[in-house]
Design a protein around this motif. Structure first.
Motif, mmCIF file in Angstrom:
data_model
loop_
_atom_site.group_PDB
_atom_site.id
_atom_site.type_symbol
_atom_site.label_atom_id
_atom_site.label_comp_id
_atom_site.label_asym_id
_atom_site.label_seq_id
_atom_site.Cartn_x
_atom_site.Cartn_y
_atom_site.Cartn_z
ATOM 1 N N GLY A 21 0.770 -1.241 0.000
ATOM 2 C CA GLY A 21 0.000 0.000 0.000
ATOM 3 C C GLY A 21 0.794 1.281 0.000
ATOM 4 O O GLY A 21 0.218 2.368 0.135
ATOM 5 N N LEU A 22 2.112 1.204 -0.155
ATOM 6 C CA LEU A 22 2.922 2.422 -0.205
ATOM 7 C C LEU A 22 2.684 3.133 -1.532
ATOM 8 O O LEU A 22 2.694 2.496 -2.582
ATOM 9 N N PRO A 23 2.430 4.447 -1.527
ATOM 10 C CA PRO A 23 2.256 5.170 -2.801
ATOM 11 C C PRO A 23 3.461 4.972 -3.711
ATOM 12 O O PRO A 23 4.603 4.866 -3.228
ATOM 13 N N ILE A 24 3.224 4.943 -5.010
ATOM 14 C CA ILE A 24 4.268 4.595 -5.975
ATOM 15 C C ILE A 24 5.513 5.483 -5.861
ATOM 16 O O ILE A 24 6.639 4.968 -5.896
ATOM 17 N N PRO A 25 5.388 6.818 -5.725
ATOM 18 C CA PRO A 25 6.626 7.622 -5.604
ATOM 19 C C PRO A 25 7.487 7.197 -4.414
ATOM 20 O O PRO A 25 8.714 7.080 -4.529
ATOM 21 N N PHE A 26 6.855 6.954 -3.252
ATOM 22 C CA PHE A 26 7.616 6.544 -2.073
ATOM 23 C C PHE A 26 8.157 5.122 -2.236
ATOM 24 O O PHE A 26 9.244 4.806 -1.733
ATOM 25 N N ALA A 27 7.395 4.266 -2.935
ATOM 26 C CA ALA A 27 7.856 2.904 -3.189
ATOM 27 C C ALA A 27 9.112 2.914 -4.061
ATOM 28 O O ALA A 27 10.068 2.158 -3.808
ATOM 29 N N MET A 28 9.123 3.770 -5.094
ATOM 30 C CA MET A 28 10.300 3.858 -5.966
ATOM 31 C C MET A 28 11.520 4.375 -5.207
ATOM 32 O O MET A 28 12.635 3.859 -5.359
ATOM 33 N N LEU A 284 2.853 14.306 -9.044
ATOM 34 C CA LEU A 284 3.742 14.152 -10.199
ATOM 35 C C LEU A 284 5.179 14.542 -9.858
ATOM 36 O O LEU A 284 6.129 13.909 -10.319
ATOM 37 N N GLY A 285 5.317 15.591 -9.066
ATOM 38 C CA GLY A 285 6.660 16.030 -8.684
ATOM 39 C C GLY A 285 7.391 14.962 -7.890
ATOM 40 O O GLY A 285 8.575 14.686 -8.133
ATOM 41 N N LEU A 286 6.697 14.349 -6.930
ATOM 42 C CA LEU A 286 7.306 13.272 -6.157
ATOM 43 C C LEU A 286 7.625 12.084 -7.053
ATOM 44 O O LEU A 286 8.662 11.432 -6.900
ATOM 45 N N LEU A 287 6.717 11.800 -8.000
ATOM 46 C CA LEU A 287 6.932 10.682 -8.910
ATOM 47 C C LEU A 287 8.143 10.936 -9.810
ATOM 48 O O LEU A 287 8.972 10.048 -10.033
ATOM 49 N N LEU A 288 8.247 12.161 -10.323
ATOM 50 C CA LEU A 288 9.397 12.520 -11.160
ATOM 51 C C LEU A 288 10.699 12.417 -10.372
ATOM 52 O O LEU A 288 11.701 11.878 -10.854
ATOM 53 N N SER A 289 10.678 12.934 -9.145
ATOM 54 C CA SER A 289 11.881 12.918 -8.317
ATOM 55 C C SER A 289 12.300 11.479 -8.004
ATOM 56 O O SER A 289 13.471 11.119 -8.121
ATOM 57 N N ALA A 290 11.319 10.655 -7.600
ATOM 58 C CA ALA A 290 11.626 9.258 -7.286
ATOM 59 C C ALA A 290 12.082 8.513 -8.539
ATOM 60 O O ALA A 290 12.957 7.651 -8.468
ATOM 61 N N GLY A 291 11.499 8.875 -9.684
ATOM 62 C CA GLY A 291 11.885 8.242 -10.946
ATOM 63 C C GLY A 291 13.332 8.542 -11.303
ATOM 64 O O GLY A 291 14.056 7.673 -11.812
ATOM 65 N N LEU A 332 0.981 -4.658 -18.313
ATOM 66 C CA LEU A 332 1.362 -3.838 -17.155
ATOM 67 C C LEU A 332 0.360 -2.714 -16.926
ATOM 68 O O LEU A 332 0.092 -2.325 -15.781
ATOM 69 N N GLY A 333 -0.231 -2.218 -18.033
ATOM 70 C CA GLY A 333 -1.209 -1.144 -17.925
ATOM 71 C C GLY A 333 -2.477 -1.536 -17.196
ATOM 72 O O GLY A 333 -3.251 -0.670 -16.780
ATOM 73 N N MET A 334 -2.702 -2.828 -17.021
ATOM 74 C CA MET A 334 -3.859 -3.287 -16.247
ATOM 75 C C MET A 334 -3.658 -3.039 -14.754
ATOM 76 O O MET A 334 -4.624 -3.111 -13.988
ATOM 77 N N PHE A 335 -2.412 -2.767 -14.344
ATOM 78 C CA PHE A 335 -2.108 -2.662 -12.920
ATOM 79 C C PHE A 335 -1.456 -1.347 -12.516
ATOM 80 O O PHE A 335 -1.471 -0.997 -11.329
ATOM 81 N N LEU A 336 -0.871 -0.619 -13.472
ATOM 82 C CA LEU A 336 -0.225 0.650 -13.169
ATOM 83 C C LEU A 336 -0.783 1.751 -14.062
ATOM 84 O O LEU A 336 -1.201 1.486 -15.188
ATOM 85 N N GLU A 337 -0.773 2.985 -13.561
ATOM 86 C CA GLU A 337 -1.209 4.099 -14.395
ATOM 87 C C GLU A 337 -0.039 4.587 -15.266
ATOM 88 O O GLU A 337 1.130 4.340 -14.948
ATOM 89 N N PRO A 338 -0.333 5.275 -16.376
ATOM 90 C CA PRO A 338 0.681 5.567 -17.404
ATOM 91 C C PRO A 338 1.911 6.329 -16.928
ATOM 92 O O PRO A 338 3.030 6.001 -17.336
ATOM 93 N N VAL A 339 1.726 7.346 -16.094
ATOM 94 C CA VAL A 339 2.888 8.155 -15.698
ATOM 95 C C VAL A 339 3.874 7.317 -14.891
ATOM 96 O O VAL A 339 5.092 7.392 -15.095
ATOM 97 N N SER A 340 3.348 6.470 -13.993
ATOM 98 C CA SER A 340 4.231 5.598 -13.209
ATOM 99 C C SER A 340 4.983 4.636 -14.122
ATOM 100 O O SER A 340 6.192 4.419 -13.955
ATOM 101 N N MET A 341 4.269 4.047 -15.087
ATOM 102 C CA MET A 341 4.920 3.123 -16.022
ATOM 103 C C MET A 341 6.051 3.805 -16.774
ATOM 104 O O MET A 341 7.106 3.213 -17.022
ATOM 105 N N THR A 342 5.826 5.061 -17.136
ATOM 106 C CA THR A 342 6.824 5.795 -17.918
ATOM 107 C C THR A 342 8.144 5.892 -17.166
ATOM 108 O O THR A 342 9.214 5.631 -17.725
#
Length: 433
Positions: A21-28, A284-291, A332-342
């Motif tokens: 259950g950890l949000p994707i940015p923090f998980a990355m 998005l900012g957290l996702l970009l940073s974690a990415g 993979l798109g069945m389980f993740l949203e597009p920005v995270s997949m990118t």
């Protein structure tokens, strides 16, 4: 440490953190930390993380992202979006005009908004109740609006194409213009689906839409802003007058002025748009940073390069590689949203596409279409839940899924067309050079 150990370890930790259950940015970010600590000591790891995070927030190109998000929010909270839908089907003597109007309005909205979810919310919020009231079938109404929102992702400006360009270091302008013809082809395919649906199931499409004709003043207040904003973005980027970031800034200022002047935007609506943009960019900012942190670890251990070499040594044909990547993204798109997949997968896979000899601008359009499929496939199809949430009592999630199936078929057909005729995407950028 071997590259495959790092690659498997990163993905294993990422999946573990997401599953609890950890949000994707923090998980990355959390998945990256153990491998960062194996490269350098704790204090240096902190400095590296800070520099990587700061580098994302001050990146000039990335300034276009919040500006395009704000632009879409402003249009969505003014009367421009709803009036655009009204204009598209008002007083049109064609059976199914509300369905065709929904597709046209989604395409028009896509020319000023890069977000699939915002497109579905804005046009769907107005069109879905209207279509149900006029007697359209639940599955057709929900399917055409959920799929119509994906046009915002392909027709420029597109946030997915923007992110793709940033990750792969491709020209944003070329990517945007490469999406124009495929976007128009997709609009046509969606229209054909509605026509065939009406022929096969005439009870789902009423004989005539008794809609109130839109006054010319309201029609102009909807059409002119979309045309002006679309022209500012496309002409300024494609002619080299402005960078994507500058074009986003200019179009955003123009949108604010027109939304207040002719779109009926209130001060409360403006503040709500800014607040919503800040919330979106917080994620998005957290996702970009974690990415970036995630990508730094993979690059340090040469995971993308070694992965590419492994596939090259297998001597698979380029089209087998392409087919495997497309199937991988659709699943993979069945389980993740597009920005995270990118940001999770693209740094590893795009060198493989390049090594197979494919044009990365062309693949950007292919990739974006697979992301469109992703937002229409359960269990994590964002557009499915957006449309179902707009009519919770009247339409089930099953209705939305069944309604989307023909449109998913159109997206897959477009993928096949692009593979067979690459110039569908590359012809327009070629003549613009």
């Amino acid at each position: 440490m071997e590259w495959y150990t790092v690659g498997l370890g990163l993905m294993g930790l990422l999946l573990l953190f997401i599953s609890i259950g950890l949000p994707i940015p923090f998980a990355m970010a959390a998945a990256s930390v153990p491998f960062l600590l194996s490269i350098q000591d704790f204090s240096t790891t902190l400095v590296t993380a800070e520099l990587k995070l700061w580098g994302v927030w001050v990146d000039y190109i990335l300034l276009a992202v919040p500006l395009f998000v704000l632009l879409g929010e402003l249009i969505g909270r003014s009367a421009i979006g709803p009036n655009l839908y009204w204009f598209m089907h008002s007083n049109v003597p064609v059976r199914g005009s509300a369905a065709y109007g929904s597709i046209g309005a989604c395409a028009g909205f896509g020319a000023v908004c890069g977000s699939s979810m915002v497109g579905s919310l804005t046009i769907g919020g107005v069109a879905l109740p209207e279509m149900l009231k006029l007697g359209y079938g639940k599955r057709l109404s929900s399917g055409v609006l959920a799929a119509g929102g994906t046009l915002s992702v392909l027709i420029p400006p597109s946030l997915i194409l923007l992110f793709y360009g940033i990750v792969t270091d491709q020209s944003i302008g070329e990517l945007f213009i490469a999406g124009v013809i495929p976007g128009l082809v997709l609009v046509s395919l969606f229209g054909i689906i509605v026509a065939i649906w009406g022929w096969l199931k005439p009870e789902d499409v009423p004989a005539g839409d008794e809609s109130t004709p839109i006054p010319w003043g309201l029609a102009l207040s909807a059409v002119l802003p979309v045309l002006i904003i679309g022209l500012i973005i496309t002409v300024s980027i494609y002619t080299g007058i402005a960078t994507p970031t500058e074009a986003a800034g200019i179009s955003c200022v123009a949108t604010v002025l027109m939304a207040f002047a002719v779109g009926g935007l209130t001060w409360q609506g403006f503040l709500a748009a800014v607040r919503s943009t800040m919330q979106t960019m917080g994620y998005l900012g957290l996702l970009l940073s974690a990415g970036v942190l995630f990508g730094f670890v993979m690059t340090y251990y040469q995971v993308p390069q070694q992965f590419t070499e492994l596939f090259v040594e297998m001597q698979l044909s380029p089209y087998m590689v392409l087919a495997a990547i497309i199937v991988f993204y659709i699943v993979l798109g069945m389980f993740l949203e597009p920005v995270s997949m990118t940001f999770i997968t693209l740094p590893t896979l795009f060198p493989l596409v390049s090594a197979a000899g494919f044009d990365l601008v062309w693949f950007g359009v292919i990739y974006t279409i697979t992301m469109e499929v992703a937002v229409l496939t359960p269990p994590v199809g964002l557009n499915l839940f957006v449309i179902q949430g707009l009519a919770r009592k009247d339409i089930t999630i099953g209705d939305v899924i069944m309604g989307c199936l023909p449109f998913i078929g159109a997206l897959i057909f477009l993928l096949m067309l692009l593979v067979m005729v690459p110039d569908t995407a590359l012809w327009l950028p070629g003549i613009m050079e």
